[in-house]
Design a protein around this motif. Structure first.
Motif, PDB file in Angstrom:
ATOM      1  N   PRO C 102       0.824  -1.224   0.000  1.00 13.49           N
ATOM      2  CA  PRO C 102       0.000   0.000   0.000  1.00 13.49           C
ATOM      3  C   PRO C 102       0.854   1.269   0.000  1.00 13.49           C
ATOM      4  O   PRO C 102       0.510   2.257  -0.665  1.00 13.49           O
ATOM      5  CB  PRO C 102      -0.810  -0.128   1.303  1.00 13.49           C
ATOM      6  CG  PRO C 102      -0.885  -1.594   1.565  1.00 13.49           C
ATOM      7  CD  PRO C 102       0.422  -2.153   1.074  1.00 13.49           C
ATOM      8  N   TYR C 103       1.954   1.248   0.733  1.00 11.89           N
ATOM      9  CA  TYR C 103       2.813   2.433   0.774  1.00 11.89           C
ATOM     10  C   TYR C 103       3.332   2.780  -0.613  1.00 11.89           C
ATOM     11  O   TYR C 103       3.307   3.930  -1.049  1.00 11.89           O
ATOM     12  CB  TYR C 103       3.985   2.191   1.735  1.00 11.89           C
ATOM     13  CG  TYR C 103       4.975   3.325   1.787  1.00 11.89           C
ATOM     14  CD1 TYR C 103       4.586   4.590   2.213  1.00 11.89           C
ATOM     15  CD2 TYR C 103       6.298   3.142   1.389  1.00 11.89           C
ATOM     16  CE1 TYR C 103       5.490   5.637   2.265  1.00 11.89           C
ATOM     17  CE2 TYR C 103       7.206   4.184   1.435  1.00 11.89           C
ATOM     18  CZ  TYR C 103       6.798   5.432   1.876  1.00 11.89           C
ATOM     19  OH  TYR C 103       7.691   6.469   1.913  1.00 11.89           O
ATOM     20  N   ASN C 105       2.039   2.004  -3.413  1.00 14.72           N
ATOM     21  CA  ASN C 105       0.942   2.489  -4.258  1.00 14.72           C
ATOM     22  C   ASN C 105       0.662   3.967  -3.998  1.00 14.72           C
ATOM     23  O   ASN C 105       0.414   4.732  -4.926  1.00 14.72           O
ATOM     24  CB  ASN C 105      -0.326   1.670  -3.994  1.00 14.72           C
ATOM     25  CG  ASN C 105      -0.172   0.225  -4.447  1.00 14.72           C
ATOM     26  OD1 ASN C 105       0.774  -0.110  -5.176  1.00 14.72           O
ATOM     27  ND2 ASN C 105      -1.081  -0.628  -4.009  1.00 14.72           N
ATOM     28  N   ALA C 106       0.733   4.361  -2.736  1.00 14.40           N
ATOM     29  CA  ALA C 106       0.494   5.755  -2.392  1.00 14.40           C
ATOM     30  C   ALA C 106       1.590   6.656  -2.950  1.00 14.40           C
ATOM     31  O   ALA C 106       1.325   7.753  -3.447  1.00 14.40           O
ATOM     32  CB  ALA C 106       0.400   5.905  -0.871  1.00 14.40           C
ATOM     33  N   ALA C 109       1.002   7.041  -6.665  1.00 18.92           N
ATOM     34  CA  ALA C 109      -0.137   7.919  -6.954  1.00 18.92           C
ATOM     35  C   ALA C 109       0.249   9.383  -6.771  1.00 18.92           C
ATOM     36  O   ALA C 109      -0.120  10.252  -7.572  1.00 18.92           O
ATOM     37  CB  ALA C 109      -1.321   7.557  -6.050  1.00 18.92           C
ATOM     38  N   GLY C 110       0.999   9.659  -5.731  1.00 13.96           N
ATOM     39  CA  GLY C 110       1.447  11.033  -5.498  1.00 13.96           C
ATOM     40  C   GLY C 110       2.311  11.543  -6.630  1.00 13.96           C
ATOM     41  O   GLY C 110       2.136  12.671  -7.119  1.00 13.96           O
TER      42      GLY C 110
END
Lengths: 265, 265, 265
Positions: C102-103, C105-106, C109-110
């Protein structure tokens, strides 16, 4: 200064395997450690504020390279050079790309205040530290030649009471009074990353085997230049050059050094 | 233990390409990843506290090397080994230069409390962890020989209920009950940085293809030693050795392994 | 598109030596800098929030690789891409192992929200960014082939109005309208770490010598693939391949490029 003055330091390094503590940039880590090991030194890459001062107490010399600075690393660098100054440890500053950003200038100024034994940089870096204007920088690669940095190197060495090595097409090593110009090396060396950074650390290794920082810096620079030149000849490209350079730092003999060394002044 | 016991694990590694998560030092990053890939593993260098535990859930093994520790990285290491302990993931600890500074000792103690499957170090590091006194350290290079660390290795393995590999002139691998002494390798390997670090990660790869951590550690150590020895012969120096070692990890065949393997005890 | 369309960009790169700022992972630092230098670019690895925006003002292109992310580095990446977007600087995103945590992916996205000029990844990474489901990831190595990512690459390029390169067994480069499929490369390249990362940075270098990001990305990918393929032939293993690849990036001539280039569509 000739080969018979400089070669004994190469031999001393191989025999004594001095500890060299390095705080260097992420690109230079691997090649620097391998250069030091091949030349006979015992490298230790240690950067955390929590332990750098303790490491300085182990009695090695110190090499500080600000190629990829950030606040936490700079804090470790400052703690290390502070401990070095207190203990009287010899240390080398490599002011990578100083002049490129205000942050980098501030980092260099902070480190300089702890009295480096030797400063090694390319012509642009040395001119920037000497306060010479009109320096054009392009990232980490200098657009100046070492020859044009001669006056700047002498002035910086005199002002800081240290040894200055401005390396490039020719290599200038001065303590403000004495000066040697070395003509070894090869243009293909500029196509291999972190060779200048590695030389800075190698100078720190030579500082451990000589009481004269100027002679130690000259010997390291001459040795590295001769090996680099021989490595470039017969290399298929920059990656082969790097392999051959490290191998030669390990195996070069006195005869080859004597035959190749070019002391130009 | 002989070549026919160990070689099947080399083949399994090549066939199964297990994921190996590494939190290692900055010097070892490149060579470790290349060693793992050449031997057949799938390395992932992932260190941030924000994701290390998630990575452990992907099902690989784990290698922790404290060569260039700092608080943020140690936090990531601790999160990773905590997740490994909970999940039952096999993991390797490389306690680089433990004994050199109080900070490093504290980091090692913290990591040890999460029950490593294997500890690999040089003689000085293993003796330090075993609580043997009179250890002289010189930065990251040990002044002890692996032979003198034999008793310390057995005691540490028994105390920690783990496998201990003390590597150097000879390599000792023990789980406290069983012990193998391996005689491969070459002095020139000490002139290449991070080979010990790379072996630690390679042990983690072998842990993924065997249910017996002692046999896995022995196989990795034997394989690395044989390849290193063959790489050193015919190498022009330490940089050539490294290239040849990685190439051999990829290409070594059973006959060469069998012919060269030296099991001394 | 054929060799005579692409080769002039290789020559321009060698002649103009453009500055390429890289924020990359710890494993890729060394090989990426050497790949860029060999191909003729001038790399600068600069990551600190304190200076990344100032570096962008020096006028180079930018390469962002999230292989070993952590909050402090991601902050520097975000400051860099924000400055790049404001200034109109071309930049490349390498979304290493997106989908694995998840990290990660974040972080991806940023970075994506600052409009990369080019996205280069393996098939699994491109499929993840395109929102394709059922992606199986194994750490940083993809289990998808580039061919299966073709539709995902086109969709992602169209959605993001950027160039997408999905590299692997075959290499797909598309801007959503135009598409080229390149067939060079060699399976042994997957046994060398950070070659994909290095290609991403090389694409950033080519962006500096062309007004057409799609053509620049195709040229970089073709050039790297041809050199890699030639390097693999005759290599004793993955470490030799890497040396030969870097040497060839420096020395390849038009005739060899023309003879080897495989444009499949």
């Amino acid at each position: 200064m000739n080969a018979s003055d400089l070669w004994p330091l190469v031999l001393s390094l191989r025999e004594r395997a001095p500890l060299v503590q390095c705080i260097t940039n992420f690109v230079a880590m691997d090649v620097t450690a391998n250069v030091l090991l091949a030349a006979g030194a015992s490298p230790a890459m240690v950067h955390a504020t929590e332990e750098v001062a303790d490491f300085v107490q182990l009695g090695g010399t110190l090499s500080i390279n600000m190629g990829t600075p950030s606040p936490d690393w700079v804090e470790g660098m400052m703690a290390a050079v502070s401990a070095a100054q207190t203990r009287g440890t010899s240390w080398v500053l490599d002011p990578v790309a100083v002049g490129a950003t205000p942050y980098r200038n501030a980092v260099a100024a902070g480190l300089l205040s702890f009295d480096p034994t030797v400063i090694r940089g390319n012509a642009g870096e040395i001119m920037t530290l000497a306060g010479r204007t009109c320096v054009t920088t392009k990232g980490v690669d200098s657009t100046q030649t070492a020859a044009t940095a001669r006056d700047a190197a002498i002035a910086l060495a005199a002002e800081r009471r240290c040894v200055v090595a401005a390396t490039g097409e020719v290599d200038i090593v001065t303590d403000g009074r004495r000066l040697i110009v070395l003509g070894n090396g090869h243009p293909l060396m500029t196509k291999v990353t972190a060779l200048g950074c590695s030389l800075s650390a190698l100078i720190a290794a030579f500082l451990a085997v000589s009481d004269d920082p100027w002679a130690a810096t000259a010997a390291a620079t001459a040795y590295f230049g001769v090996c680099g030149e021989l490595a470039a000849e017969g290399a298929a490209g920059p990656a082969s050059l790097r392999i051959r350079l490290i191998d030669l730092l390990y195996s070069l003999d006195a005869a080859a050094f004597d035959q190749r060394l070019k002391v130009m002044a």
